[in-house]
Design a protein around this motif. Structure first.
Motif, mmCIF file in Angstrom:
data_model
loop_
_atom_site.group_PDB
_atom_site.id
_atom_site.type_symbol
_atom_site.label_atom_id
_atom_site.label_comp_id
_atom_site.label_asym_id
_atom_site.label_seq_id
_atom_site.Cartn_x
_atom_site.Cartn_y
_atom_site.Cartn_z
ATOM 1 N N ALA A 1 39.024 50.328 -27.110
ATOM 2 C CA ALA A 1 40.081 49.327 -27.071
ATOM 3 C C ALA A 1 40.870 49.433 -25.787
ATOM 4 N N PHE B 1 41.061 46.518 -22.986
ATOM 5 C CA PHE B 1 42.390 45.954 -22.717
ATOM 6 C C PHE B 1 42.724 46.022 -21.237
ATOM 7 N N THR C 1 58.732 36.145 -15.751
ATOM 8 C CA THR C 1 59.848 36.006 -16.689
ATOM 9 C C THR C 1 61.155 35.885 -15.933
ATOM 10 N N GLY D 1 64.529 37.310 -19.402
ATOM 11 C CA GLY D 1 63.840 37.830 -20.569
ATOM 12 C C GLY D 1 62.876 36.860 -21.228
ATOM 13 N N GLU D 2 62.717 35.678 -20.687
ATOM 14 C CA GLU D 2 61.779 34.730 -21.274
ATOM 15 C C GLU D 2 60.910 34.154 -20.173
ATOM 16 N N ASN D 3 59.843 33.505 -20.580
ATOM 17 C CA ASN D 3 58.928 32.934 -19.604
ATOM 18 C C ASN D 3 59.661 31.921 -18.723
ATOM 19 N N LEU E 1 60.041 28.325 -19.648
ATOM 20 C CA LEU E 1 61.102 27.952 -20.585
ATOM 21 C C LEU E 1 62.432 27.829 -19.870
ATOM 22 N N LYS F 1 66.167 24.715 -18.742
ATOM 23 C CA LYS F 1 67.612 24.914 -18.761
ATOM 24 C C LYS F 1 68.257 24.617 -17.407
ATOM 25 N N VAL G 1 42.254 44.725 -29.544
ATOM 26 C CA VAL G 1 42.436 44.279 -28.154
ATOM 27 C C VAL G 1 42.953 42.842 -28.108
ATOM 28 N N ILE H 1 46.623 42.619 -29.220
ATOM 29 C CA ILE H 1 47.561 43.128 -28.203
ATOM 30 C C ILE H 1 47.684 42.138 -27.060
ATOM 31 N N THR I 1 56.545 36.247 -24.232
ATOM 32 C CA THR I 1 57.411 35.647 -23.201
ATOM 33 C C THR I 1 57.706 34.187 -23.501
ATOM 34 N N TYR I 2 56.977 33.594 -24.388
ATOM 35 C CA TYR I 2 57.192 32.201 -24.733
ATOM 36 C C TYR I 2 58.135 32.018 -25.913
ATOM 37 N N PRO J 1 61.465 31.412 -27.096
ATOM 38 C CA PRO J 1 62.676 30.996 -26.385
ATOM 39 C C PRO J 1 63.900 31.737 -26.891
ATOM 40 N N SER J 2 64.785 32.048 -25.953
ATOM 41 C CA SER J 2 66.047 32.665 -26.351
ATOM 42 C C SER J 2 67.045 31.539 -26.625
ATOM 43 N N THR J 3 68.131 31.896 -27.224
ATOM 44 C CA THR J 3 69.147 30.901 -27.559
ATOM 45 C C THR J 3 69.719 30.293 -26.286
ATOM 46 N N THR J 4 69.704 28.985 -26.200
ATOM 47 C CA THR J 4 70.227 28.307 -25.020
ATOM 48 C C THR J 4 71.746 28.325 -25.054
ATOM 49 N N LEU J 5 72.323 28.793 -23.952
ATOM 50 C CA LEU J 5 73.777 28.790 -23.863
ATOM 51 C C LEU J 5 74.254 27.380 -23.561
#
Lengths: 159, 379
Positions: A29, A33, A45, A48-50, A53, A57, B31, B34, B42-43, B45-49
């Motif tokens: 594995a 990997f 990123t 903390g996000e892609n 996304l 904003k 594999v 993971i 990473t996709y 989404p976090s909370t939009t401010l």
């Protein structure tokens, strides 16, 4: 006779077999990997996000007057650079605003920041439309990388 | 015979051992899981401010004198439903410009309230959401000459808000921005008196400009830098001496190399100061016709009833605490008023002709001391 032959067959103990099985699974594995990771595209990123996304904003206002481009960052995401898509009739070419104008702030336009280019009329002569596409600075395993957002997050200015 | 052939065929077939098959299956599952997890996480989404609906600021009043002290005075009121911490402020200096992009926050005169926070102006130095609904404040911005006239203001509220990770973030409420026309009808008057070159204070340059080979000095005059004779030594400190502002001549007479700016602010002074007649930076008085405490110590009143133009109360009057003056004792006459305004004496007249016959001028502020007659002050 056949039964005796079967009883004489030698094999690995079940305990050892289980241990070997688990070890082989883990090693294989890991190898696959690491190989797969080198082939796949790394994600960039931001916050903390892609970064794709984060493009949603981005919020900015833009204006074109007297040969100059003016931009105000109304949102909460710093804009590292702007790709300017200069459309001339049916053709277009793209350039970075930081390269076109010497006034571009180092590090980009931060939250609440503004930008006003000098006279760019010589560089965009004949253009009918400008599309301003934000470029963000994100983080990947290779360090900081820029990412140009999709055109849908840009702003169109009529020249 | 058929059964023997089938057994032979079965024995000849080769296949992966069941054990190895299980190993490979489990490996692939691990594999792939993971890989998919590390790519998909990473996709998420976090909370939009974003600002709450109901955040709103209102420019209650604004004034800008393009020819005088060049101070932009704005009064902002919170007419929303939530507390606000700060605001971004932008302006235009051209009628052709529709988008305000001139950031005015660096020109804030913090001695009259407010504090610069990055590109924003905080209502409170504590940097918190303390500007409550109904609150009102006045801020002053010292607009440099190079910016010219101000036509449109844009104010964008901002506040502090916790994100999903409980971090305190500064959020711009761009959906709640407001625009305001400023100085309507006020035209920028070019400051070119005595100048032949250099900036005119309205974004342009004074004419006719300098000839080829000549240079424009700090006073807006041209000189030839090759044939002129500079001061010795030609250093800023030697030329300016004790001057902390204004201009000083580099050399003497007609052979001088023009003038240079003195001080650290291009001939001007830091925020809250002005360059006085002796070329020294002096604290700016807050006498501007609007009572907005805290006022400077030399201001007794400002724009209120009975307050003189020099922001002092007349003799026999005391400050009423809201920009005006109230009578304390004694009798105050038109004579007292005119003398306080710098005239020789004052009198009451029935009409303008009567005032002019005495060599005086009508002063509307003195009418209060003349009953039904008009106040006339004689120089």
């Amino acid at each position: 006779m056949n039964v005796r032959k079967r009883l004489e067959k030698k094999g690995i103990s079940p305990v050892i077999a289980t241990v070997l099985l688990v070890a082989m699974v883990i090693v294989i594995a890991l190898i696959i990997f690491l190989w797969f990771k080198s082939l796949s595209q790394e994600a960039i990123t931001k916050f903390g996000e892609n970064v794709q996304l984060t493009c949603q904003k981005v919020s900015f206002s833009a204006d074109y007057a007297n040969g100059a481009i003016s931009i105000t960052n109304n949102g909460n995401v710093p804009i590292y650079d702007i790709d300017v898509k200069i459309s001339t009739g049916g053709n277009y070419n793209t350039d970075n605003l930081s390269a076109m104008s010497g006034n571009w702030p180092k590090g980009g336009i931060r939250q609440g920041g503004t930008f006003q280019s000098g006279d760019l009329s010589s560089q965009i002569s004949g253009a009918t439309q400008l599309t301003l596409i934000p470029v963000l600075l994100g983080t990947s395993n290779n360090g900081q990388q820029t990412y140009a957002c999709d055109q849908q997050y840009g702003q169109i200015l009529n020249v | 015979m058929g059964f023997k052939r089938t057994r032979k065929n079965i024995k000849k077939r080769k296949a992966v051992s069941v054990l190895i098959g299980y190993v490979l299956l489990i490996v692939f599952a691990i594999v792939i899981s993971i890989g998919v997890y590390s790519w998909l996480k990473t996709y998420v989404p976090s909370t939009t401010l974003s600002c709450k609906d109901g955040v709103s600021l209102f420019i209650k009043g604004s004034s800008f004198n393009a020819t005088g002290a060049r101070q932009l005075n704005i009064t902002i009121k919170n007419n929303g439903r939530f507390n606000v911490a700060a605001y971004f402020i932008y302006a235009t200096n051209s009628t052709n410009q529709s988008l305000p992009v001139l950031d005015l926050s660096p020109y804030l005169d913090s001695s009259h309230g407010g504090e610069q926070f990055g590109n924003a102006v905080l209502f409170s130095p504590l940097a918190d959401n303390s500007f409550a609904p109904g609150d009102q404040v006045s801020h002053i911005f010292n607009i440099p000459y190079a910016m010219g006239n101000i036509y449109t203001l844009q104010v964008v509220p901002a506040l502090f808000q916790n994100d999903s990770n409980n971090r305190n973030m500064f959020v711009s409420c761009s959906d709640d921005k407001i625009n305001q026309q400023v100085g309507e009808g006020a035209q920028c008057i070019p400051q070119c008196t005595g100048k032949t070159c250099g900036p005119d204070g309205c974004g342009g340059t004074c004419s006719p400009g300098c000839s080829t080979g000549d240079t424009c000095d700090a006073s807006g005059l041209c000189f030839n830098s090759i044939t002129c004779t500079p001061a010795s030594p030609a250093t800023k400190s030697a030329i300016c001496g004790s001057q902390t502002c204004g201009t000083a001549l580099n050399g003497t007479g007609s052979t001088s190399c023009g003038t240079i700016f003195c001080g650290d602010y291009g001939g001007g002074c830091q925020s809250g100061f002005f360059c006085n007649s002796t070329n020294q930076c002096q604290a700016t008085s807050t006498c501007n016709g609007v009572w907005s405490p805290p006022e400077s110590t030399n201001v007794q009143c400002d724009g209120g009833t009975n307050c003189l133009s020099n922001c002092q109360c007349p003799a026999g009057y005391n400050p009423d605490g809201s920009g005006g003056c109230v009578a304390s004792s004694g009798t105050y006459s038109i004579d007292d008023y005119c003398k306080a305004e710098g005239y020789s004496f004052g009198t009451c007249t029935a009409n303008n002709g009567g005032c002019q016959n005495q060599g005086g001028v009508l002063v509307s502020g003195g009418n209060a001391y003349c009953g039904s007659s008009l106040g006339c002050c004689i120089p």
